[in-house]
Design an enzyme around this catalytic site. Structure first.
Site, PDB file in Angstrom:
ATOM      1  N   GLY A  66      23.638  40.232 -67.179  1.00  0.00           N
ATOM      2  CA  GLY A  66      23.237  38.845 -67.297  1.00  0.00           C
ATOM      3  C   GLY A  66      22.761  38.379 -68.658  1.00  0.00           C
ATOM      4  O   GLY A  66      22.656  37.180 -68.887  1.00  0.00           O
ATOM      5  N   HIS A  67      22.464  39.312 -69.539  1.00  0.00           N
ATOM      6  CA  HIS A  67      21.958  38.875 -70.847  1.00  0.00           C
ATOM      7  C   HIS A  67      23.094  38.889 -71.853  1.00  0.00           C
ATOM      8  O   HIS A  67      23.388  39.901 -72.466  1.00  0.00           O
ATOM      9  CB  HIS A  67      20.786  39.739 -71.323  1.00  0.00           C
ATOM     10  CG  HIS A  67      19.986  39.071 -72.403  1.00  0.00           C
ATOM     11  ND1 HIS A  67      20.064  39.441 -73.709  1.00  0.00           N
ATOM     12  CD2 HIS A  67      19.126  38.029 -72.346  1.00  0.00           C
ATOM     13  CE1 HIS A  67      19.257  38.674 -74.430  1.00  0.00           C
ATOM     14  NE2 HIS A  67      18.677  37.807 -73.626  1.00  0.00           N
ATOM     15  N   MET A  68      23.726  37.760 -71.970  1.00  0.00           N
ATOM     16  CA  MET A  68      24.880  37.529 -72.821  1.00  0.00           C
ATOM     17  C   MET A  68      26.122  38.231 -72.260  1.00  0.00           C
ATOM     18  O   MET A  68      26.621  39.195 -72.846  1.00  0.00           O
ATOM     19  CB  MET A  68      24.645  37.981 -74.270  1.00  0.00           C
ATOM     20  CG  MET A  68      23.349  37.527 -74.877  1.00  0.00           C
ATOM     21  SD  MET A  68      23.268  35.747 -74.918  1.00  0.00           S
ATOM     22  CE  MET A  68      21.697  35.548 -75.708  1.00  0.00           C
ATOM     23  N   LEU A  73      23.185  42.010 -75.147  1.00  0.00           N
ATOM     24  CA  LEU A  73      22.169  42.249 -76.163  1.00  0.00           C
ATOM     25  C   LEU A  73      20.859  42.574 -75.462  1.00  0.00           C
ATOM     26  O   LEU A  73      20.456  41.846 -74.546  1.00  0.00           O
ATOM     27  CB  LEU A  73      21.974  41.025 -77.046  1.00  0.00           C
ATOM     28  CG  LEU A  73      23.179  40.554 -77.846  1.00  0.00           C
ATOM     29  CD1 LEU A  73      22.858  39.247 -78.559  1.00  0.00           C
ATOM     30  CD2 LEU A  73      23.605  41.620 -78.838  1.00  0.00           C
TER      31      LEU A  73
END
Length: 173
Positions: A66-68, A73
């Site tokens: 879910g983070h980028m 990242l």
């Protein structure tokens, strides 16, 4: 960054010298499961109050999807959490604060200077700079990938009132 600015020069760190593996870290720090952000401790000196360790960042980290998406990242807050766990390990292992569990007290002058991605080894080095027993410990930290500084700043740890927090946690059950 010039060598004189490093807490410990990353070129001198011996990753084969495991001072504490994950099980030994668990004997000191409370975090478990996806909140464990240290793989091993490779340097721990109570005389100069410097500690170093690392996290081998994998594609199985909870934040990857879910983070980028498509270019995962490591969130800066997780880098700071790894630093907090490093500082906590050192302070609790050597009973510097006189408590069972340490919590965040403050983050100051934190700068993010590079990316951390799956496959990286994130090295965290902490140096105790101030201490008031039963009140606070303050440390300078540096987070490094290879020989590149990716994050640095100052972190404070405070004793947590564990008995009170345990009562609060069980209140809803």
């Amino acid at each position: 960054m010039a060598g004189k600015d490093w807490i410990l020069d990353p070129e001198t760190l011996d990753y084969s010298n495991i001072v504490a593996d994950l099980e030994a870290i668990r004997q000191v720090n409370s975090q478990r499961g996806e909140m464990e952000h240290l793989t091993a401790i490779i340097f721990d000196d109570a005389e100069i109050n410097i500690c170093a360790g690392f996290l081998d960042v994998t594609d199985q980290e909870f934040w990857v999807a879910g983070h980028m998406p498509g270019m995962p990242l490591m969130p800066g807050v997780i880098i700071c959490e790894a630093a907090a766990q490093m500082c906590s390990y050192h302070a609790l292992k050597h009973n510097l604060l006189g408590c069972e569990v340490m919590g965040f007290g403050a983050l100051n002058n934190v700068r993010f200077r590079g990316a951390v991605i799956p496959g990286d080894r994130l090295t965290v080095v902490c140096k105790l700079t101030k201490m008031r027993r039963n009140r606070i410990v303050v440390s300078q930290f540096q987070a490094i990938v290879g020989s590149n500084l990716v994050c640095d700043g100052e972190i404070s740890g405070i004793p947590l009132p564990t008995d009170e927090l345990r009562k609060l946690a069980t209140r809803g059950n």
